[in-house]
Design a protein around this motif. Structure first.
Motif: not given
Length: 443
Positions: A294-300
């Motif tokens: 989720i944290d990595l997806a939030s970058v996108l």
């Protein structure tokens, strides 16, 4: 000279009530005119009664994580709704009804619903303006459900709150799982992402994938070329674990694989739309590392999720060599950054003698000191506490906001005679000074 009155102070409008959101949903259902999309649409009166109940609960002082969120379930669910749906409505969601299985999540794309429960018996897709989370298999009870549960929503935060509301044993599903005590809560500031060869993708998909990979690399991620066949239907759970052993996540183009494959391999995933429809990006992580995905997806998406899970964790504040980027920061591996903090003006930093690597000690004084808050899972905290050697210890400190978290402090006897670092306000401030004025570490 002007005689105009001053501009009135801006007062933000309150969010729409659950009743208003439910009425809007029915207006959009009528406008869309897609009766074939519905297996069982509840009557407006039924839905508005539920919405009014949610509004009354909020006015009575209840804190509902999904207050007024309008949701649907697809027709591959059992009937009546099981534990997952019951938990959503208990958290304030308002159920519109059951839709035909729809990989494009039209109810969300058309603005009818905020949230849709979908099944993992589908090929992963990335329709515009729709974000999907596939939790670790078993975290959400399957009571009353034919398939494992996934969530689609307009925003990452809504999807995460929905998953959080459904987690945990219900006393009925014997296969439900709980967070392990040593779960990693964060991937650190340099996460390692596996990136497969995208040469065989359609050109629009490849462009969308390359843009996402470049965005994550610009944010600090390290891209590692890998053979992603381990997460194909022909792969095995052991091969997937081996692939991810040295990675924090796997970045995949959202084309051509099913969520059921990820369930079979005991993996979690977060899917976000790409810049070119219908191609999106899926971030795949090991079981129980949902928050890292989720944290990595939030970058996108550019969206920050304010309520990470799991909730059971211990906060620790650090001031010296455990800070991010400092020599002992690896002792916090798997911890989640909780923000910058400042103590009340009751402390001071002292440069310690005979300590390797060079670092300060926090003792009582008359200055506010800057530090970092980190959130650790219970087992990670226990390991960190066991490795903390004298003259350091864990004790509670008072922050300027009045809270009193645990922090790494120093034995006052060890700080006797050490150089005071009060004028720098932080260890980083002192390091910036010595980088320009020359080293002054104790010899």
């Amino acid at each position: 000279m002007t005689t105009l009155p001053p501009e009135p102070e801006y007062i933000p409008l309150p969010p729409p009530s659950a009743h208003e959101r439910a009425r809007t949903a029915f207006e959009r259902i009528a406008k869309a005119d897609r009766p074939a999309s519905w297996v069982a649409l509840r009557t407006m009166d039924e839905v508005l009664v539920d919405a009014k109940t949610v509004d009354e609960r909020v006015r009575a002082g209840e804190t509902l994580s999904l207050a007024g969120v309008v949701c649907t379930v697809d027709d591959r669910y059992g009937s009546p709704p099981g534990s997952a749906v019951s938990r959503l409505t208990a958290a304030g969601a308002v159920l519109l009804g059951t839709t035909v299985f729809d990989p494009e999540c039209a109810v969300i794309g058309l603005g009818i619903a905020d949230l849709a429960l979908t099944t993992s018996a589908r090929e992963i897709s990335a329709p515009a303006d729709v974000i999907s989370l596939k939790p670790t298999p078993g975290l959400v009870p399957r009571t009353g459900v034919r398939e494992s549960i996934s969530v689609s929503a307009r925003t990452l935060a809504t999807a995460q709150r929905a998953v959080a509301a459904m987690l945990g044993p219900d006393g009925l599903d014997p296969d439900v799982r709980e967070w392990p005590p040593d779960v990693r809560l964060g991937a650190g500031h340099r996460p390692r992402l596996g990136v497969p060869d995208a040469a065989s993708l359609p050109l629009p998909a490849r462009r969308a994938f390359d843009v996402a990979a470049a965005s994550l690399e610009a944010s600090g991620a390290v891209l590692v070329p890998v053979d992603a066949s381990a997460v194909s239907p022909a792969g095995s759970a052991a091969a997937a674990r081996t692939l991810l052993a040295d990675l924090d996540a796997l970045l995949l183009p959202t084309v051509g694989f099913a969520e059921s494959t990820l369930n079979d391999l005991d993996l979690a995933a977060a899917t976000v739309p790409g810049q070119r429809r219908p191609y999106g990006i899926t971030v795949v992580t090991r079981a129980f590392e949902d928050q890292i995905g989720i944290d990595l997806a939030s970058v996108l998406t550019g969206e920050k999720c304010p309520d990470p899970y799991p909730a059971e964790a211990v906060d620790v504040v650090v001031f010296g060599a455990h800070l991010c980027g400092q020599p002992l920061h690896d002792e916090l591996r798997g911890a989640r950054f909780g923000g910058l903090v400042r103590t009340s003006e009751r402390y001071r930093l002292v440069l310690l003698s005979d300590v390797t690597p060079p670092q300060p000690g926090l003792v009582t004084g008359t200055t506010g000191i800057d530090g970092e808050r980190w959130r650790l899972s219970p087992a990670t905290f226990d390991r960190f506490a066991d490795r903390l050697a004298a003259p350091f210890a864990l004790n509670r400190v008072e922050l300027e906001d009045g809270s009193t978290p645990l922090a790494v402090v120093c034995d006052p006897a060890a700080a006797t005679g050490g150089e005071s670092l009060d004028r720098y306000a932080s260890w980083r401030g002192y390091l910036r000074f010595v980088s320009t004025a020359g080293p002054r570490f104790p010899r």
